[in-house]
Design an enzyme around this catalytic site. Structure first.
Site, PDB file in Angstrom:
ATOM      1  CB  ILE A  31      -0.957  -0.021   1.220  1.00 41.78           C
ATOM      2  CG1 ILE A  31      -2.143   0.904   1.005  1.00 41.78           C
ATOM      3  CG2 ILE A  31      -0.225   0.310   2.512  1.00 41.78           C
ATOM      4  CD1 ILE A  31      -3.253   0.719   2.028  1.00 41.78           C
ATOM      5  CG  HIS A  98       5.480  -9.139   5.517  1.00 40.52           C
ATOM      6  ND1 HIS A  98       5.187  -9.205   6.856  1.00 40.52           N
ATOM      7  CD2 HIS A  98       6.177  -7.995   5.337  1.00 40.52           C
ATOM      8  CE1 HIS A  98       5.695  -8.135   7.467  1.00 40.52           C
ATOM      9  NE2 HIS A  98       6.317  -7.396   6.561  1.00 40.52           N
TER      10      HIS A  98
HETATM   11  P1  AMP Z   1       7.091  -4.535   7.456  1.00 42.33           P
HETATM   12  O1  AMP Z   1       7.392  -3.145   7.913  1.00 42.33           O
HETATM   13  O2  AMP Z   1       8.277  -5.282   6.947  1.00 42.33           O
HETATM   14  O3  AMP Z   1       6.342  -5.312   8.517  1.00 42.33           O
HETATM   15  O4  AMP Z   1       6.139  -4.399   6.196  1.00 42.33           O
HETATM   16  C1  AMP Z   1       4.757  -4.277   6.273  1.00 42.33           C
HETATM   17  C2  AMP Z   1       4.303  -3.732   4.970  1.00 42.33           C
HETATM   18  O5  AMP Z   1       2.907  -3.900   4.873  1.00 42.33           O
HETATM   19  C3  AMP Z   1       4.580  -2.238   4.777  1.00 42.33           C
HETATM   20  O6  AMP Z   1       5.426  -2.053   3.646  1.00 42.33           O
HETATM   21  C4  AMP Z   1       3.197  -1.643   4.572  1.00 42.33           C
HETATM   22  O7  AMP Z   1       3.177  -0.595   3.625  1.00 42.33           O
HETATM   23  C5  AMP Z   1       2.413  -2.851   4.104  1.00 42.33           C
HETATM   24  N1  AMP Z   1       0.981  -2.785   4.346  1.00 42.33           N
HETATM   25  C6  AMP Z   1       0.356  -2.504   5.509  1.00 42.33           C
HETATM   26  N2  AMP Z   1      -0.977  -2.549   5.351  1.00 42.33           N
HETATM   27  C7  AMP Z   1      -1.204  -2.870   4.064  1.00 42.33           C
HETATM   28  C8  AMP Z   1      -2.376  -3.073   3.275  1.00 42.33           C
HETATM   29  N3  AMP Z   1      -3.614  -2.940   3.785  1.00 42.33           N
HETATM   30  N4  AMP Z   1      -2.242  -3.392   1.978  1.00 42.33           N
HETATM   31  C9  AMP Z   1      -1.007  -3.508   1.433  1.00 42.33           C
HETATM   32  N5  AMP Z   1       0.145  -3.344   2.121  1.00 42.33           N
HETATM   33  C10 AMP Z   1       0.047  -3.026   3.419  1.00 42.33           C
END
Ligand code: AMP
Length: 112
Positions: A31, A98
Site C-alpha cells: 500500500i 511477509h
Molecule cells: P514490514 O514493515 O516489513 O512489517 O512491512 C509491512 C508492509 O505492509 C509495509 O510495507 C506496509 O506498507 C504494508 N501494508 C500494511 N498494510 C497494508 C495493506 N492494507 N495493503 C497492502 N500493504 C500493506
C-alpha cells in the site's frame, strides 16, 4: 489468526491489489510502495515472523512465488531485492510473515 491484518487480506476482508496466488501463498501490491515495483508475498497460513517457521517449505513457496511475479512484473532481468523484515530491529511492523519484493530501480546497500 482472526484479527491479523494479513490474515484478513487472505480471507478477502480487506481489499488489496492481488497479483498472484498459489495454494499456499498470496502476492499483492504494498500500500506504500518504496520502489516502482513493491509487492508483498505472504503465506496464507499465519506465522508471526520468520522466527515462527519450522520447515523449509513455507519460505521455499514464498520464494518461488516471488520469482514468478518478478518475471510477470518484468523486473527479473534487471534484478530485484527480496527482504523479510523480522522483529523489532528488523523493522517488522506487521506480525504476519511477509517477503517484500522490490524492483524497477537500483537498490542501495547497505539498507538503513
Ligand atoms: P514490514 O514493515 O516489513 O512489517 O512491512 C509491512 C508492509 O505492509 C509495509 O510495507 C506496509 O506498507 C504494508 N501494508 C500494511 N498494510 C497494508 C495493506 N492494507 N495493503 C497492502 N500493504 C500493506
Amino acid at each position: 489468526m482472526t484479527d491479523c491484518l494479513f490474515c484478513r487480506i487472505v480471507r478477502g476482508e480487506i481489499p488489496v491489489a492481488r497479483v498472484a496466488e498459489t495454494e499456499e501463498c498470496l502476492a499483492f501490491r504494498d500500500i506504500a510502495p518504496q520502489a516502482p515495483v513493491h509487492l508483498l508475498v505472504i503465506p496464507k497460513a499465519h506465522f508471526g515472523s520468520l522466527e515462527d517457521v519450522t520447515d523449509a517449505s513455507t519460505v521455499g513457496a514464498m520464494s518461488m512465488l516471488a520469482q514468478q511475479v518478478a518475471r510477470s512484473e518484468g523486473i527479473a532481468a534487471s534484478g530485484y531485492r527480496c527482504v523479510i523484515n523480522t522483529g523489532v530491529d528488523g523493522g517488522q511492523s506487521v506480525g504476519h510473515l511477509h517477503l517484500h519484493l522490490l524492483g524497477g530501480r537500483s537498490q542501495g546497500w547497505p539498507p538503513g
